[in-house]
Scaffold this motif. Sequence first.
Motif, PDB file in Angstrom:
ATOM      1  N   ALA A  85       0.801  -1.203  -0.075  1.00 37.03           N
ATOM      2  CA  ALA A  85      -0.111  -0.017   0.007  1.00 37.03           C
ATOM      3  C   ALA A  85       0.866   1.414   0.016  1.00 37.03           C
ATOM      4  O   ALA A  85       0.603   2.173  -0.723  1.00 37.03           O
ATOM      5  N   ASN A  86       1.960   1.301   0.896  1.00 37.35           N
ATOM      6  CA  ASN A  86       2.843   2.482   0.874  1.00 37.35           C
ATOM      7  C   ASN A  86       3.744   2.485  -0.453  1.00 37.35           C
ATOM      8  O   ASN A  86       3.655   3.716  -0.962  1.00 37.35           O
ATOM      9  N   LYS A  87       3.998   1.645  -1.066  1.00 38.56           N
ATOM     10  CA  LYS A  87       4.630   1.754  -2.395  1.00 38.56           C
ATOM     11  C   LYS A  87       3.572   2.439  -3.401  1.00 38.56           C
ATOM     12  O   LYS A  87       3.978   3.198  -4.283  1.00 38.56           O
ATOM     13  N   MET A  88       2.221   2.017  -3.393  1.00 41.10           N
ATOM     14  CA  MET A  88       1.383   2.480  -4.284  1.00 41.10           C
ATOM     15  C   MET A  88       0.870   3.819  -3.891  1.00 41.10           C
ATOM     16  O   MET A  88       0.708   4.558  -4.828  1.00 41.10           O
ATOM     17  N   MET A  89       0.672   4.297  -2.542  1.00 38.44           N
ATOM     18  CA  MET A  89       0.471   5.722  -2.445  1.00 38.44           C
ATOM     19  C   MET A  89       1.557   6.681  -2.722  1.00 38.44           C
ATOM     20  O   MET A  89       1.182   7.760  -3.237  1.00 38.44           O
ATOM     21  N   ALA A  90       2.791   5.993  -2.691  1.00 42.63           N
ATOM     22  CA  ALA A  90       3.852   6.990  -3.291  1.00 42.63           C
ATOM     23  C   ALA A  90       4.026   7.134  -4.682  1.00 42.63           C
ATOM     24  O   ALA A  90       4.529   8.115  -5.193  1.00 42.63           O
ATOM     25  N   ASN A  91       3.258   6.429  -5.575  1.00 45.08           N
ATOM     26  CA  ASN A  91       3.118   6.379  -6.966  1.00 45.08           C
ATOM     27  C   ASN A  91       2.132   6.283  -7.472  1.00 45.08           C
ATOM     28  O   ASN A  91       2.038   5.669  -8.492  1.00 45.08           O
ATOM     29  N   SER A  92       1.088   7.173  -7.227  1.00 45.17           N
ATOM     30  CA  SER A  92      -0.393   7.240  -7.677  1.00 45.17           C
ATOM     31  C   SER A  92      -0.202   7.965  -8.948  1.00 45.17           C
ATOM     32  O   SER A  92       0.569   8.562  -9.158  1.00 45.17           O
ATOM     33  N   GLY A  93      -1.054   7.384  -9.954  1.00 46.62           N
ATOM     34  CA  GLY A  93      -1.111   7.623 -11.218  1.00 46.62           C
ATOM     35  C   GLY A  93       0.080   7.055 -12.209  1.00 46.62           C
ATOM     36  O   GLY A  93      -0.099   7.116 -13.410  1.00 46.62           O
ATOM     37  N   LYS A  94       0.769   6.089 -11.917  1.00 50.01           N
ATOM     38  CA  LYS A  94       1.309   5.190 -12.580  1.00 50.01           C
ATOM     39  C   LYS A  94       0.836   4.149 -13.076  1.00 50.01           C
ATOM     40  O   LYS A  94      -0.459   3.619 -12.655  1.00 50.01           O
ATOM     41  N   PHE A  95       1.100   3.328 -14.070  1.00 50.40           N
ATOM     42  CA  PHE A  95       0.435   2.153 -14.765  1.00 50.40           C
ATOM     43  C   PHE A  95       1.195   1.089 -13.845  1.00 50.40           C
ATOM     44  O   PHE A  95       2.198   0.645 -13.688  1.00 50.40           O
ATOM     45  N   TYR A  96      -0.040   0.064 -13.248  1.00 50.58           N
ATOM     46  CA  TYR A  96       0.428  -1.114 -12.745  1.00 50.58           C
ATOM     47  C   TYR A  96      -0.110  -2.382 -13.035  1.00 50.58           C
ATOM     48  O   TYR A  96      -1.282  -2.201 -13.942  1.00 50.58           O
ATOM     49  N   GLU A  97       0.601  -3.289 -12.836  1.00 50.30           N
ATOM     50  CA  GLU A  97      -0.090  -4.624 -13.022  1.00 50.30           C
ATOM     51  C   GLU A  97       0.132  -5.271 -11.609  1.00 50.30           C
ATOM     52  O   GLU A  97       0.954  -5.452 -10.969  1.00 50.30           O
ATOM     53  N   LEU A  98      -1.272  -5.599 -11.237  1.00 55.62           N
ATOM     54  CA  LEU A  98      -1.328  -6.107 -10.076  1.00 55.62           C
ATOM     55  C   LEU A  98      -1.910  -7.557  -9.865  1.00 55.62           C
ATOM     56  O   LEU A  98      -2.818  -7.757 -10.457  1.00 55.62           O
ATOM     57  N   HIS A  99      -1.335  -8.381  -9.091  1.00 55.41           N
ATOM     58  CA  HIS A  99      -1.823  -9.656  -8.790  1.00 55.41           C
ATOM     59  C   HIS A  99      -2.638  -9.646  -7.612  1.00 55.41           C
ATOM     60  O   HIS A  99      -2.378  -9.242  -6.860  1.00 55.41           O
ATOM     61  N   TYR A 100      -3.988 -10.213  -7.918  1.00 59.59           N
ATOM     62  CA  TYR A 100      -4.918 -10.484  -6.785  1.00 59.59           C
ATOM     63  C   TYR A 100      -5.419 -11.811  -6.515  1.00 59.59           C
ATOM     64  O   TYR A 100      -5.414 -12.739  -7.458  1.00 59.59           O
ATOM     65  N   LYS A 101      -6.430 -11.923  -5.424  1.00 56.92           N
ATOM     66  CA  LYS A 101      -6.703 -13.098  -5.066  1.00 56.92           C
ATOM     67  C   LYS A 101      -8.410 -12.761  -4.742  1.00 56.92           C
ATOM     68  O   LYS A 101      -8.466 -11.653  -4.355  1.00 56.92           O
ATOM     69  N   GLU A 102      -9.298 -13.616  -5.419  1.00 60.20           N
ATOM     70  CA  GLU A 102     -10.711 -13.289  -5.359  1.00 60.20           C
ATOM     71  C   GLU A 102     -11.209 -14.381  -4.264  1.00 60.20           C
ATOM     72  O   GLU A 102     -11.229 -15.374  -4.279  1.00 60.20           O
ATOM     73  N   TYR A 103     -12.076 -13.912  -3.265  1.00 58.62           N
ATOM     74  CA  TYR A 103     -12.655 -14.563  -2.356  1.00 58.62           C
ATOM     75  C   TYR A 103     -14.105 -14.414  -2.427  1.00 58.62           C
ATOM     76  O   TYR A 103     -14.505 -13.391  -3.323  1.00 58.62           O
ATOM     77  N   LYS A 104     -14.905 -15.606  -1.971  1.00 60.41           N
ATOM     78  CA  LYS A 104     -16.292 -15.192  -2.114  1.00 60.41           C
ATOM     79  C   LYS A 104     -16.950 -14.186  -1.277  1.00 60.41           C
ATOM     80  O   LYS A 104     -18.085 -13.741  -1.779  1.00 60.41           O
ATOM     81  N   SER A 105     -16.398 -14.036  -0.208  1.00 63.09           N
ATOM     82  CA  SER A 105     -16.950 -12.851   0.621  1.00 63.09           C
ATOM     83  C   SER A 105     -15.921 -11.893   1.406  1.00 63.09           C
ATOM     84  O   SER A 105     -14.778 -12.612   1.512  1.00 63.09           O
ATOM     85  N   THR A 106     -16.118 -11.097   1.914  1.00 57.59           N
ATOM     86  CA  THR A 106     -15.221 -10.119   2.475  1.00 57.59           C
ATOM     87  C   THR A 106     -15.135 -10.344   4.239  1.00 57.59           C
ATOM     88  O   THR A 106     -15.917 -10.794   4.883  1.00 57.59           O
ATOM     89  N   LEU A 107     -13.951 -10.041   4.763  1.00 54.41           N
ATOM     90  CA  LEU A 107     -13.604 -10.072   6.374  1.00 54.41           C
ATOM     91  C   LEU A 107     -13.512  -8.542   6.580  1.00 54.41           C
ATOM     92  O   LEU A 107     -12.763  -8.083   5.924  1.00 54.41           O
ATOM     93  N   PRO A 108     -13.694  -8.291   7.976  1.00 54.29           N
ATOM     94  CA  PRO A 108     -13.619  -6.734   8.311  1.00 54.29           C
ATOM     95  C   PRO A 108     -12.061  -6.561   8.338  1.00 54.29           C
ATOM     96  O   PRO A 108     -11.800  -5.383   8.039  1.00 54.29           O
ATOM     97  N   TRP A 109     -11.149  -7.300   8.541  1.00 57.43           N
ATOM     98  CA  TRP A 109      -9.937  -7.088   8.710  1.00 57.43           C
ATOM     99  C   TRP A 109      -9.120  -7.365   7.531  1.00 57.43           C
ATOM    100  O   TRP A 109      -7.915  -7.078   7.388  1.00 57.43           O
ATOM    101  N   ARG A 110      -9.535  -7.732   6.273  1.00 59.01           N
ATOM    102  CA  ARG A 110      -9.347  -7.952   5.052  1.00 59.01           C
ATOM    103  C   ARG A 110      -9.416  -7.009   4.122  1.00 59.01           C
ATOM    104  O   ARG A 110      -8.983  -6.723   3.386  1.00 59.01           O
ATOM    105  N   GLY A 111     -10.361  -6.420   4.570  1.00 52.14           N
ATOM    106  CA  GLY A 111     -11.069  -5.116   3.677  1.00 52.14           C
ATOM    107  C   GLY A 111     -12.686  -5.178   3.282  1.00 52.14           C
ATOM    108  O   GLY A 111     -13.084  -6.142   3.492  1.00 52.14           O
ATOM    109  N   PHE A 112     -12.751  -4.212   2.215  1.00 48.19           N
ATOM    110  CA  PHE A 112     -14.011  -3.965   1.772  1.00 48.19           C
ATOM    111  C   PHE A 112     -14.599  -4.734   0.351  1.00 48.19           C
ATOM    112  O   PHE A 112     -15.460  -4.877   0.079  1.00 48.19           O
TER     113      PHE A 112
END
Length: 128
Positions: A85-112
């Motif tokens: 998150a800190n790397k991304m906040m310092a470089n907002s506006g850049k072109f990114y390729e991001l690896h992600y995982k998809e879950y069926k539901s959210t958990l409060p401590w994992r995010g929205f």
Amino acid sequence: MTTGKKTISIIIVIAILIVAALAYYRYFFVFGEGVKAGELNYVVKKGYLFKTYEGKLIQSGIKSRQTGTLQNNEFEFSIANEEIANKMMANSGKFYELHYKEYKSTLPWRGFSVYVVDKIVSSKDMPQ
């Protein structure tokens, strides 16, 4: 132990195992994973009790939810750890390729979001 108590105990154990398996599938099973690319719009830290990092990537192209309307492709996600998150906040506006995982539901401590970014594949400046 009587036969009735033994049967009730077995039913309770089976019910607990079924509930545990369903909870694992709904909240911890990785349903899908992949890479999305686009221009980083923002990364913010927010939340009421659990502060999590949330972001939005604007992908190239347009999509239409309804006939006659146009909209950017947006990828909203949560971020797995503070370092990313800190790397991304310092470089907002850049072109990114991001690896992600998809879950069926959210958990409060994992995010929205059900999409959780766990690493940056690449980052480069946007062409002028």
